[in-house]
Design an enzyme around this catalytic site. Structure first.
Site, PDB file in Angstrom:
ATOM      1  N   ARG A   1      -5.609   6.444  -7.357  1.00  0.00           N
ATOM      2  CA  ARG A   1      -5.391   7.886  -7.289  1.00  0.00           C
ATOM      3  C   ARG A   1      -5.393   8.514  -8.688  1.00  0.00           C
ATOM      4  NH1 ARG A   1      -0.159   8.010  -3.426  1.00  0.00           N
ATOM      5  NH2 ARG A   1      -0.416  10.285  -3.641  1.00  0.00           N
TER       6      ARG A   1
ATOM      7  N   THR B   1      -1.755   5.531   2.308  1.00  0.00           N
ATOM      8  CA  THR B   1      -2.962   4.712   2.290  1.00  0.00           C
ATOM      9  C   THR B   1      -2.976   3.814   3.517  1.00  0.00           C
ATOM     10  OG1 THR B   1      -2.953   4.703  -0.129  1.00  0.00           O
ATOM     11  CG2 THR B   1      -4.286   3.025   0.958  1.00  0.00           C
TER      12      THR B   1
ATOM     13  N   LEU C   1       0.861  -1.175   0.000  1.00  0.00           N
ATOM     14  CA  LEU C   1       0.000   0.000   0.000  1.00  0.00           C
ATOM     15  C   LEU C   1       0.896   1.223   0.000  1.00  0.00           C
ATOM     16  CD1 LEU C   1      -2.660  -0.926   2.735  1.00  0.00           C
ATOM     17  CD2 LEU C   1      -2.940  -1.081   0.253  1.00  0.00           C
ATOM     18  N   ASP C   2       0.452   2.306  -0.658  1.00  0.00           N
ATOM     19  CA  ASP C   2       1.205   3.554  -0.602  1.00  0.00           C
ATOM     20  C   ASP C   2       1.363   3.996   0.846  1.00  0.00           C
ATOM     21  OD1 ASP C   2       1.218   3.559  -3.351  1.00  0.00           O
ATOM     22  OD2 ASP C   2      -0.452   4.967  -3.545  1.00  0.00           O
ATOM     23  N   ARG C   3       2.405   4.787   1.095  1.00  0.00           N
ATOM     24  CA  ARG C   3       2.665   5.278   2.449  1.00  0.00           C
ATOM     25  C   ARG C   3       1.416   5.869   3.098  1.00  0.00           C
ATOM     26  NH1 ARG C   3       6.857   7.992   5.451  1.00  0.00           N
ATOM     27  NH2 ARG C   3       8.356   7.990   3.748  1.00  0.00           N
TER      28      ARG C   3
END
Length: 381
Positions: A322, A226, A222-224
């Protein structure tokens, strides 16, 4: 049987390896193996590696029996009192002195095998390149720099913050761990040296998969910014089982997002390929020549200028949700890259994950909706 460092230094003086002014602290890396009848002591003195065999039954024929772990690269030094005899009398017993010829080794290999094997070689390479390792009081930044056991190696690592990080565990068995990743926490280091907490470093002690890398246990990310569900593999077999499902798209992922603006359609499927943005290589954009990317969305609630949306990606491209939402002119709230910093965090949450465990059981895991979402939609959540 015992021997003191001071006695070892006296023996070194007897063999003219030290003089009366040599202090005891000049003996470096002293290792002593004791037995009822004899002692083997290894040490570094004046950047040379030596070993003393000391006892009442020491003679040339007994060396292999008394010192079975003797390295092949040892050379016996001559008796300083009588060159015709191998053993030297000392304080009512006998000694034999050996010089151990140094063997060169890459610095990163030495650190990961002899210095501290708990740190992987790849991580040692990053520490070296970052300037945290010195050899003989000189900083070395080349992992292939050659050292031997006589070199003085000093390491000053950056302070780690892993213990302070909170990582809620939602489920755990012999094969997997399921966690609710907080927003702001990296899934894993981005290839360089990271001293901040990451999911990978926090769970490293619990997994044997990819344990020699900076991504132990990680099979998806997961993105930082998120938050939400991450499933982690505890062993290589479990990792292969999970990775196959992500690759074949047999998992079902459900995200919640709060958007800046309301999509024109209440529900739709976005099928737009995504590629890296050449003008900003760390970001992505809709690109006809990019990789296929599909996202299905459904508006759950809306105000005049914001929407609560359920997102179901069938592909897993970097920044996919996104980029897709920004393309509809409804970027996710708090998206500093594809939208505006208009929220305290990126309002994207990995809410549910349906997947088949290595045991064969199909399960759906759910991470509680963060309070930040409830502030935007208090009557709907």
């Amino acid at each position: 049987m015992k021997i003191s460092p001071r006695t070892i230094l006296k023996i070194a003086r007897l063999y003219q390896l030290a003089d009366d002014n040599t202090p005891v602290k000049a003996l470096r890396h002293l290792k002593v193996q004791t037995d009822e009848s004899h002692i083997v002591a290894e040490f570094i003195l004046n950047k040379q590696h030596f070993a003393v065999l000391y006892g009442s039954i020491v003679d040339e024929e007994s060396i292999d029996e008394l010192w079975p772990s003797r390295p092949a690269n040892t050379e016996m030094l001559p008796n300083p009192l009588d060159a015709s005899c191998t053993e030297t009398p000392f304080q009512g017993k006998f000694v034999m002195m050996f010089q151990i010829v140094p063997t060169k080794q890459r610095l990163d290999i030495h650190l990961s095998t002899a210095f501290d094997p708990s740190i992987s070689r790849s991580l040692w390479q990053k520490y070296i390149k970052a300037g945290y390792v010195s050899v003989n009081q000189r900083v070395v930044t080349t992992p292939k720099f050659e050292v031997d056991e006589t070199d003085e190696i000093a390491v000053k690592l950056p302070e780690q913050e892993q213990a302070s990080a909170e990582l809620p565990v939602l489920y755990e068995d012999d094969d997997v761990i399921v966690v609710n990743k907080p927003s702001g926490l990296l899934t894993h280091a981005k290839g360089g040296l990271s001293t901040e907490p990451t999911v990978a470093e926090i769970i490293r002690p619990k997994t044997s998969f990819a344990s020699d890398t900076d991504r132990p246990g990680i099979v998806h990310r997961l993105d930082r910014d998120t938050s939400g569900i991450l499933i982690i593999a505890k062993n290589p077999d479990a990792a292969a089982h999970l990775q196959k499902q992500f690759a074949q798209r047999t998992t079902k992922k459900t995200y919640l997002a709060a958007t800046d603006g309301v999509p024109k359609l209440a529900a739709a499927k976005i099928d737009l390929p995504i590629g890296r943005n050449p003008s900003a290589p760390s970001t992505f954009r809709i690109d006809p020549n990019g990789k296929p990317a599909q996202t299905t969305y459904r508006v759950l609630a809306a105000t005049d200028n914001q929407a609560l949306i359920e997102l179901n990606p069938t592909t897993g491209r970097t920044h996919q949700l996104r980029v897709h939402m920004a393309h509809l002119n409804t970027p996710i709230l708090g998206d500093r890259i594809y939208g505006e910093p208009n929220a305290s965090r990126l309002m994207l949450h990995a809410h549910k994950l349906e997947i088949t465990l290595p045991s064969g059981e199909r399960k759906t895991f759910e991470a509680a909706i963060p309070n930040e979402f409830k502030r935007f939609f208090p009557e709907d959540l």
